[in-house]
Design a protein around this motif. Sequence first.
Motif, short mmCIF file in Angstrom:
data_model
loop_
_atom_site.label_atom_id
_atom_site.label_comp_id
_atom_site.label_asym_id
_atom_site.label_seq_id
_atom_site.Cartn_x
_atom_site.Cartn_y
_atom_site.Cartn_z
N LEU A 1 46.25 40.02 24.53
CA LEU A 1 44.82 40.32 24.47
C LEU A 1 44.36 41.21 25.62
N ALA A 2 45.05 41.14 26.74
CA ALA A 2 44.67 41.93 27.92
C ALA A 2 44.83 43.43 27.70
N VAL A 3 45.67 43.84 26.74
CA VAL A 3 45.88 45.27 26.53
C VAL A 3 45.06 45.83 25.37
N GLU A 4 44.25 44.99 24.73
CA GLU A 4 43.38 45.46 23.65
C GLU A 4 42.32 46.41 24.19
N VAL B 1 47.04 26.75 20.83
CA VAL B 1 47.05 27.39 22.14
C VAL B 1 45.74 28.17 22.34
N ILE B 2 45.32 28.90 21.32
CA ILE B 2 44.08 29.68 21.41
C ILE B 2 42.88 28.76 21.63
N ALA B 3 42.87 27.62 20.97
CA ALA B 3 41.78 26.65 21.17
C ALA B 3 41.72 26.21 22.63
N ARG B 4 42.88 25.94 23.22
CA ARG B 4 42.91 25.53 24.64
C ARG B 4 42.49 26.68 25.54
N LEU B 5 42.94 27.89 25.27
CA LEU B 5 42.54 29.04 26.07
C LEU B 5 41.03 29.26 25.97
N SER B 6 40.47 29.01 24.81
CA SER B 6 39.02 29.12 24.62
C SER B 6 38.29 28.04 25.43
N GLU B 7 38.80 26.81 25.41
CA GLU B 7 38.20 25.73 26.21
C GLU B 7 38.20 26.07 27.69
N LEU B 8 39.25 26.73 28.15
CA LEU B 8 39.37 27.10 29.56
C LEU B 8 38.51 28.31 29.91
N ILE C 1 39.21 31.42 28.99
CA ILE C 1 40.10 32.57 29.16
C ILE C 1 39.98 33.53 27.98
N VAL C 2 39.73 32.96 26.81
CA VAL C 2 39.65 33.73 25.57
C VAL C 2 38.33 33.42 24.89
N ARG D 1 33.03 37.21 10.07
CA ARG D 1 32.94 38.67 10.15
C ARG D 1 32.54 39.08 11.56
N GLY D 2 33.24 40.04 12.10
CA GLY D 2 32.98 40.47 13.47
C GLY D 2 33.59 39.53 14.50
N GLY D 3 34.35 38.58 14.00
CA GLY D 3 34.98 37.61 14.89
C GLY D 3 36.29 38.12 15.43
N GLY D 4 37.12 37.21 15.85
CA GLY D 4 38.41 37.55 16.41
C GLY D 4 38.52 37.07 17.84
N LEU D 5 39.49 37.60 18.54
CA LEU D 5 39.80 37.15 19.89
C LEU D 5 39.61 38.26 20.90
N ALA D 6 39.17 37.88 22.08
CA ALA D 6 39.06 38.83 23.18
C ALA D 6 39.28 38.07 24.48
N ILE D 7 39.93 38.72 25.42
CA ILE D 7 40.10 38.12 26.74
C ILE D 7 38.77 38.19 27.47
N THR D 8 38.45 37.16 28.23
CA THR D 8 37.20 37.13 29.00
C THR D 8 37.44 37.70 30.40
N GLU D 9 36.38 37.85 31.15
CA GLU D 9 36.51 38.30 32.54
C GLU D 9 37.33 37.29 33.34
N LEU D 10 37.12 35.99 33.10
CA LEU D 10 37.93 34.97 33.77
C LEU D 10 39.40 35.15 33.42
N GLY D 11 39.68 35.47 32.17
CA GLY D 11 41.06 35.70 31.76
C GLY D 11 41.70 36.87 32.48
N ARG D 12 40.91 37.86 32.81
CA ARG D 12 41.42 39.03 33.52
C ARG D 12 41.61 38.75 35.01
N THR D 13 40.79 37.87 35.58
CA THR D 13 40.80 37.67 37.02
C THR D 13 41.50 36.39 37.49
N ALA D 14 41.75 35.46 36.59
CA ALA D 14 42.43 34.22 36.98
C ALA D 14 43.89 34.52 37.29
N SER D 15 44.43 33.77 38.22
CA SER D 15 45.85 33.97 38.54
C SER D 15 46.72 33.32 37.47
N ILE D 16 47.93 33.83 37.36
CA ILE D 16 48.90 33.25 36.44
C ILE D 16 49.15 31.79 36.82
#
Length: 157
Positions: free
Chosen positions: A17-20, A45-52, A54-55, A61-76
């Motif tokens: 998602l980070a390269v979209e 996994v996506i449900a958990r990432l959403s809870e956190l 990150i996603v 319609r118009g839905g889908g997945l996107a990385i959030t700012e937290l997802g971009r800035t959180a450490s691995i």
Amino acid sequence: MQLTRFTDLGLRIVMRLAVEQPGDRPGSKDIAEQLAISYTHAAKVIARLSELGIVDARRGRGGGLAITELGRTASIGWLARRLEGESEVIECDGSNPCPLRTSCLLRPALRRAREAFFASLDELLIEDVTSQPTRGVLLTLPAMPSRLPTVKTMIGE
């Protein structure tokens, strides 16, 4: 130290998602197919990432997945800790408890080693692991054969 499959998939999904391109929102099924993982597992996994946080996962319609700012800035390391949970490296108290558990020096040593492992990942962000050449591969992941056009759709049936 070995990460669970759940964490592995979570990191791969976030990397994808980070390269979209901004505004692009692939669906869960598309991501699952591109990463060659089961849709059911990917959805968990996506449900958990959403809870956190990150996603951002939207339905319809118009839905889908996107990385959030937290997802971009959180450490691995931060993300891996959240996906792994608080489980021990070794199980000392299960149905057949270890007789050494009350005076064991191994368990705290393994706990420290686990934290050192995560601490080494704290230095990395998603952008660090999605630069070239990985970025190029992520951007060209093909859909799995089930999503490719069939003969019937190609001839208009």
